[in-house]
Design an enzyme around this catalytic site. Sequence first.
Site, PDB file in Angstrom:
ATOM      1  N   HIS A  61       0.813  -1.167   0.095  1.00 32.49           N
ATOM      2  CA  HIS A  61      -0.145  -0.161  -0.070  1.00 32.49           C
ATOM      3  C   HIS A  61       0.941   1.358  -0.041  1.00 32.49           C
ATOM      4  O   HIS A  61       1.419   1.617   0.890  1.00 32.49           O
ATOM      5  CB  HIS A  61      -0.795   0.147   1.416  1.00 32.49           C
ATOM      6  N   HIS A  63       1.608   5.139  -2.168  1.00 31.70           N
ATOM      7  CA  HIS A  63       1.052   6.323  -3.027  1.00 31.70           C
ATOM      8  C   HIS A  63       2.207   7.006  -3.883  1.00 31.70           C
ATOM      9  O   HIS A  63       3.196   7.646  -2.856  1.00 31.70           O
ATOM     10  CB  HIS A  63       0.146   7.192  -2.453  1.00 31.70           C
ATOM     11  N   ASN A  95      -5.079   5.899  -7.422  1.00 29.88           N
ATOM     12  CA  ASN A  95      -5.579   7.438  -7.336  1.00 29.88           C
ATOM     13  C   ASN A  95      -4.810   8.309  -7.827  1.00 29.88           C
ATOM     14  O   ASN A  95      -4.245   9.269  -7.389  1.00 29.88           O
ATOM     15  CB  ASN A  95      -6.178   7.721  -6.024  1.00 29.88           C
ATOM     16  N   ASP A 153      -8.599   2.703  -3.734  1.00 29.17           N
ATOM     17  CA  ASP A 153      -8.153   3.179  -2.647  1.00 29.17           C
ATOM     18  C   ASP A 153      -8.352   4.758  -2.793  1.00 29.17           C
ATOM     19  O   ASP A 153      -8.025   5.407  -3.606  1.00 29.17           O
ATOM     20  CB  ASP A 153      -6.732   2.867  -2.228  1.00 29.17           C
ATOM     21  N   ASP A 306       0.920   2.478   3.836  1.00 33.60           N
ATOM     22  CA  ASP A 306      -0.037   3.744   3.443  1.00 33.60           C
ATOM     23  C   ASP A 306       0.852   5.034   3.182  1.00 33.60           C
ATOM     24  O   ASP A 306       0.207   5.954   3.354  1.00 33.60           O
ATOM     25  CB  ASP A 306      -1.271   3.823   4.154  1.00 33.60           C
ATOM     26  N   HIS A 310       2.467  14.366   0.534  1.00 34.49           N
ATOM     27  CA  HIS A 310       2.139  15.816   0.169  1.00 34.49           C
ATOM     28  C   HIS A 310       2.978  16.779   0.333  1.00 34.49           C
ATOM     29  O   HIS A 310       3.802  16.587   1.244  1.00 34.49           O
ATOM     30  CB  HIS A 310       0.569  15.885   0.930  1.00 34.49           C
TER      31      HIS A 310
END
Length: 427
Positions: A61, A63, A95, A153, A306, A310
Amino acid sequence: MKTLIKNGNIVTSQNELIPVDVWIEDGLIKGIGDFKEIEQAFDEAYDACDGLITPGLVDVHVHFREPGFEYKETIETGSKSAARGGFTTVCAMPNLNPVPDTPEKLKTIYKKIKTDSVVNILQYAPITKSLNSEELVDFKELKDSGAFAFTNDGVGVQTAGVMYEAMREAAHLNMSIVAHTEDESLLFDGVMHEGKKSQELGLPGIMSATESSQIARDVLLAQETGVHYHVCHVSTKESVEIIRQAKKHGISVTCEVCPHHLILSEEDITKDHGDFKMNPPLRATEDQQALITGLLDGTIDCIATDHAPHSHEEKDQSMLDSPFGITGSETAFQLMFTHFVKTGRFTLSEIVYWMSEAPSKIFGLKTGTLNIGSPADIAIFNLEEKHMITDNFLSKSKNTPFIGSEVYGDTMMTFVHGRKVWDKKEA
């Protein structure tokens, strides 16, 4: 190419440390034993300096934000961040912009992975087109194009009928449905766990039922369809109990937990700041304890980060305005080792298993072990030297409340298919 890793230690399933050397040849593990007497026969040799040699960690998991959000992270920076944390295989969420909901879009991402990544990246495909529609993707085409599994997700699948049809399609293709469970009708603009801390800070809360109610729905649909159903980032005691009971009834359900949910609770939120905002949120202490118990009794199957980067500008503000997410690739192992192994709550062999072999078993991957003939995906950790987590990350982003923490278990070296992709001494 013959490579030797010498002067290391492996941990057995009985939690015993055994001194070993590892012989790597043609990208595979050729031998585990004592090979120092024939060191001259190797093309290159690396000294583990009495560190812990583990299978390369596996994170199901992450990003990596590319395409669409490269200012947060890229495939290159995300993969280097993973390697620094000891991860050799990671599974990237869809995503993105554009969402990889067609074979062409998915293949474009894999082309970028091939040129830019230093670790193995497996790319998820979405369940529905654009992640927010009621229209299912073409599951077979995406599987044939390399989709690792299917997930929306970042958002929950809001309609039971859509999830049921998705599970039927996935089961038919022997693929997994991986779920971010969140009933949006129960969100009420919440930004943190609904509890005493949200009341203290005057912030709207997120009920535990927002997560657990969808898990309850989905495990029944999984039972109906026979699909393998994997739950992302479990965070509540109710979720743990639902999954525990589902397993007792023979439903094919697995789940993951994140280090931050195991280590922190709402009690650790010191102020209204974006670095404490994650989805699901930091829950109550009783939820935190239920997660720990769930790992130990086998209800929770593995640990995943996860990793959700950002920009500083996005996160350096109130939780009301900040996006959800915390980075985790570079800190996960050392935080787990420091908070749980050093304190005697988990054994070393348990966290190595939960972070390597267990996720590999769940999804049938060929990595996650140090067996002869396995891919030479290997990490080496220094368990003895204390250091401080700083914001000097290889990730583009620094959004974590763990900066300033003193920890053990830093990554010394990481190898993917026998090739060194991280070396602390060369950083």
